[in-house]
Enzyme design. Sequence first.
Site, mmCIF file in Angstrom:
data_model
loop_
_atom_site.group_PDB
_atom_site.id
_atom_site.type_symbol
_atom_site.label_atom_id
_atom_site.label_comp_id
_atom_site.label_asym_id
_atom_site.label_seq_id
_atom_site.Cartn_x
_atom_site.Cartn_y
_atom_site.Cartn_z
ATOM 1 N N LYS A 98 10.608 1.168 -27.960
ATOM 2 C CA LYS A 98 8.737 0.089 -28.249
ATOM 3 C C LYS A 98 9.358 -0.536 -29.765
ATOM 4 C CE LYS A 98 6.314 3.956 -27.418
ATOM 5 N NZ LYS A 98 7.106 5.119 -26.728
ATOM 6 N N ASP A 132 9.195 -0.320 -23.414
ATOM 7 C CA ASP A 132 8.019 0.854 -23.405
ATOM 8 C C ASP A 132 6.646 0.015 -23.763
ATOM 9 O OD1 ASP A 132 9.669 3.109 -22.813
ATOM 10 O OD2 ASP A 132 8.405 4.294 -24.829
ATOM 11 N N GLN A 161 1.736 -1.127 -17.198
ATOM 12 C CA GLN A 161 -0.244 -0.296 -16.736
ATOM 13 C C GLN A 161 -1.023 -0.508 -15.999
ATOM 14 O OE1 GLN A 161 -0.048 -1.139 -20.445
ATOM 15 N NE2 GLN A 161 0.217 0.938 -22.013
ATOM 16 N N ARG A 182 8.654 -0.512 -14.827
ATOM 17 C CA ARG A 182 8.719 0.978 -15.022
ATOM 18 C C ARG A 182 6.996 0.856 -14.761
ATOM 19 N NH1 ARG A 182 8.715 3.903 -19.766
ATOM 20 N NH2 ARG A 182 11.249 4.197 -19.766
ATOM 21 N N LYS A 185 0.818 4.901 -15.379
ATOM 22 C CA LYS A 185 -1.145 4.296 -15.264
ATOM 23 C C LYS A 185 -1.682 4.177 -16.844
ATOM 24 C CE LYS A 185 -2.047 8.927 -12.041
ATOM 25 N NZ LYS A 185 -2.194 9.486 -11.781
ATOM 26 N N GLY A 186 -0.576 4.920 -17.887
ATOM 27 C CA GLY A 186 -0.957 4.034 -19.265
ATOM 28 C C GLY A 186 -1.497 5.189 -20.306
ATOM 29 N N ALA A 187 -0.975 5.392 -21.387
ATOM 30 C CA ALA A 187 -1.215 6.246 -22.303
ATOM 31 C C ALA A 187 -2.320 5.789 -23.703
ATOM 32 C CB ALA A 187 -0.189 7.240 -22.516
ATOM 33 N N HIS A 225 3.210 12.527 -12.982
ATOM 34 C CA HIS A 225 3.569 12.887 -12.465
ATOM 35 C C HIS A 225 2.592 14.023 -11.615
ATOM 36 C CE1 HIS A 225 4.160 13.403 -16.714
ATOM 37 N NE2 HIS A 225 5.183 13.137 -16.451
ATOM 38 N N ARG A 286 -0.059 12.636 -27.525
ATOM 39 C CA ARG A 286 -0.767 11.675 -26.724
ATOM 40 C C ARG A 286 -0.128 12.458 -25.660
ATOM 41 N NH1 ARG A 286 1.659 7.284 -29.250
ATOM 42 N NH2 ARG A 286 3.696 7.204 -28.111
ATOM 43 N N ARG A 287 1.058 13.057 -25.444
ATOM 44 C CA ARG A 287 0.831 14.496 -24.674
ATOM 45 C C ARG A 287 0.278 15.612 -24.213
ATOM 46 N NH1 ARG A 287 4.427 10.711 -23.969
ATOM 47 N NH2 ARG A 287 2.652 9.813 -22.769
HETATM 48 C C1 LIG Z 1 8.742 8.543 -18.064
HETATM 49 C C2 LIG Z 1 7.626 8.056 -18.169
HETATM 50 C C3 LIG Z 1 7.236 6.620 -18.901
HETATM 51 C C4 LIG Z 1 6.426 6.350 -19.413
HETATM 52 N N1 LIG Z 1 6.022 5.258 -20.223
HETATM 53 C C5 LIG Z 1 5.467 4.625 -20.460
HETATM 54 C C6 LIG Z 1 5.152 3.605 -21.632
HETATM 55 O O1 LIG Z 1 5.825 2.726 -21.188
HETATM 56 N N2 LIG Z 1 3.763 3.104 -21.427
HETATM 57 C C7 LIG Z 1 2.580 4.283 -21.571
HETATM 58 O O2 LIG Z 1 1.223 3.916 -21.568
HETATM 59 N N3 LIG Z 1 2.315 5.187 -20.945
HETATM 60 C C8 LIG Z 1 3.512 5.445 -20.673
HETATM 61 N N4 LIG Z 1 3.801 6.620 -19.915
HETATM 62 C C9 LIG Z 1 2.220 7.587 -19.498
HETATM 63 C C10 LIG Z 1 1.892 7.088 -18.685
HETATM 64 O O3 LIG Z 1 1.085 6.243 -18.693
HETATM 65 C C11 LIG Z 1 0.991 8.484 -18.459
HETATM 66 O O4 LIG Z 1 0.168 8.445 -19.169
HETATM 67 C C12 LIG Z 1 1.141 9.448 -18.592
HETATM 68 O O5 LIG Z 1 2.597 9.668 -17.135
HETATM 69 C C13 LIG Z 1 0.623 10.838 -17.444
HETATM 70 O O6 LIG Z 1 -0.157 10.018 -16.042
HETATM 71 P P1 LIG Z 1 0.342 11.282 -14.973
HETATM 72 O O7 LIG Z 1 0.693 9.495 -14.463
HETATM 73 O O8 LIG Z 1 1.920 11.264 -15.334
HETATM 74 O O9 LIG Z 1 -1.055 11.276 -14.094
HETATM 75 P P2 LIG Z 1 -2.187 12.121 -14.576
HETATM 76 O O10 LIG Z 1 -3.508 11.386 -13.803
HETATM 77 O O11 LIG Z 1 -2.526 11.972 -16.098
HETATM 78 O O12 LIG Z 1 -2.072 13.767 -14.073
HETATM 79 C C14 LIG Z 1 -1.601 13.950 -12.297
HETATM 80 C C15 LIG Z 1 -0.875 15.471 -13.195
HETATM 81 O O13 LIG Z 1 0.001 15.851 -13.340
HETATM 82 C C16 LIG Z 1 0.376 16.779 -14.429
HETATM 83 N N5 LIG Z 1 0.304 16.338 -15.431
HETATM 84 C C17 LIG Z 1 0.613 15.361 -16.089
HETATM 85 N N6 LIG Z 1 0.577 15.208 -17.878
HETATM 86 C C18 LIG Z 1 0.832 16.109 -17.690
HETATM 87 C C19 LIG Z 1 1.155 17.031 -19.208
HETATM 88 N N7 LIG Z 1 1.223 16.202 -20.191
HETATM 89 N N8 LIG Z 1 1.392 18.488 -18.624
HETATM 90 C C20 LIG Z 1 1.790 19.507 -18.334
HETATM 91 N N9 LIG Z 1 1.137 17.927 -16.603
HETATM 92 C C21 LIG Z 1 0.588 17.223 -16.795
HETATM 93 C C22 LIG Z 1 -0.993 17.402 -13.740
HETATM 94 O O14 LIG Z 1 -1.032 18.537 -12.617
HETATM 95 C C23 LIG Z 1 -1.683 16.181 -13.798
HETATM 96 O O15 LIG Z 1 -2.764 16.755 -12.440
HETATM 97 C C24 LIG Z 1 5.061 7.345 -19.332
HETATM 98 C C25 LIG Z 1 4.828 7.957 -18.298
HETATM 99 C C26 LIG Z 1 5.829 8.427 -17.213
HETATM 100 C C27 LIG Z 1 5.999 9.926 -16.620
#
Ligand SMILES: Cc1cc2nc3c(=O)[nH]c(=O)nc-3n(C[C@H](O)[C@H](O)[C@H](O)COP(=O)(O)OP(=O)(O)OC[C@H]3O[C@@H](n4cnc5c(N)ncnc54)[C@H](O)[C@@H]3O)c2cc1C
Length: 305
Positions: A98, A132, A161, A182, A185-187, A225, A286-287
Site C-alpha cells: 500500500k 493495492d 475498484q 487486479r 469491488k472495493g473494500a 470470492h 475490513r475482512r
Molecule cells: C486478492 C484480492 C486483493 C484485493 N485487493 C484490494 C485492494 O487493493 N483494494 C480494495 O479496495 N479491495 C481489495 N480487495 C477486496 C475487494 O475489494 C472486496 O472488498 C472483497 O474481495 C469482497 O468482495 P467480493 O468480490 O469477494 O464479493 P462479495 O460480494 O463481498 O462476496 C461474494 C461472496 O463471497 C464470499 N465471501 C466474501 N467475503 C468473504 C469473507 N470475508 N469470508 C468468507 N466468505 C466471503 C461469500 O460467499 C459472499 O457471498 C481485494 C480482494 C482480493 C480477493
Amino acid sequence: MERLLRNFFLFLSKNRLFTKLAKKYGLRFGAGKFVAGVSVPDAVDTIKQLNNQGMSVTIDHLGEFIDSESEAREAADGCIEAIKAIAEHHLDSQLSLKLTSMGLDISEELVMENMKRILDVAEEKEVFVTLDMEDFDRCSQTIDIFKKLRQDYEHIGTVLQSYLYRTVEDIEELNDYNPNLRLVKGAYKESPKVAFPDKSDVDENLKKIIRIHLLNGNYTAVASHDDKIIEYTKELVKKENISTDQFEFQMLYGIRVERQKELVQEGYKMRVYVPYGNDWYGYFMRRLAERPANVAFVLKGVFGK
Ligand SMILES: Cc1cc2nc3c(=O)[nH]c(=O)nc-3n(C[C@H](O)[C@H](O)[C@H](O)COP(=O)(O)OP(=O)(O)OC[C@H]3O[C@@H](n4cnc5c(N)ncnc54)[C@H](O)[C@@H]3O)c2cc1C
C-alpha cells in the site's frame, strides 16, 4: 443490520490507537485465519504450502497509517526483504503493498524514493509488485504514481475498484500503459458522491471492467470470492477465445479455500493474497466488515474454543 455492522467494522479499521496496540500485542482474536504470521519466515512457510497445492501467491507486507519517514523506509526495507526471500526460496509469489505504508500521506518524493528502491530489486529478481488501491482520497495519487513508475519498470501493476464511478474512465485511460491490473469491488467506506451505493451496481460494474480490460488485450486478475463474477469471467473468456495466459483468479488467504482448490483443479491460474506482518489490525477489520459472519471466529479467538 449487515450494513450497520459493515460500517462499524470499517469505522474500527481506521482507529489508530487500536492499530498501535495490535502491533504491540501480535496476532490476536482469530486474525491468524486471515494473516499468515508476523514475519517473513512465517510467510515463506505459507507460500510453500500454497505453491505445493498448485496456487500462486501475492504476499502483502501489511502496513498502513505511517506517521514518519523512518517508518515508511522501514516498511520499504520489509518489502525488499520479502522480495529477496521469494527469489532465494524460488517461490511462485508476487508482492503487494500500500502506498500509504511507503509514506503517501507524508510526501510523494518519499514514496517515489521508496518505490524505486523496491522496484530496482524487484526487476533484478523478477518479482512482480502490485500497488493495492486504498480509499478514494488516495485513488488519483495512486494511479498517477503507477503511471510514472510504469514508464521505467516492467514488474509493476495496480488495482481498480468497481464501486467507484470513475473506474470505467480510468481503465480506458490506463490502456496506453498495457497494465496488468487486479480488478476488485472495493473494500473501503465511500460516499455515494463517488461510489455506487447499491451492491448490484458494483457487481455489474465489475463485470463491465473485466470485459473492457480483457478485450483490450491486457492481463487481468479477477479478484473476487463471488461465484457470479467467477462464472461470468469463465463464460466471457470461453466466448471470446481468451487464453488462460491472459488472466487469473485471485482470492484472499483463508477465504473460500475449497473454491480456490476447485479452480486450480479446473485448470485456472489461482493466486492467493497472503498478508503477513505485525500491522494486521486494519486489514482484519475490513475482512470482518465484508462478512460479519466472520465475527464468529473473533469470538472464538476472544473466548476460547
Ligand atoms: C486478492 C484480492 C486483493 C484485493 N485487493 C484490494 C485492494 O487493493 N483494494 C480494495 O479496495 N479491495 C481489495 N480487495 C477486496 C475487494 O475489494 C472486496 O472488498 C472483497 O474481495 C469482497 O468482495 P467480493 O468480490 O469477494 O464479493 P462479495 O460480494 O463481498 O462476496 C461474494 C461472496 O463471497 C464470499 N465471501 C466474501 N467475503 C468473504 C469473507 N470475508 N469470508 C468468507 N466468505 C466471503 C461469500 O460467499 C459472499 O457471498 C481485494 C480482494 C482480493 C480477493
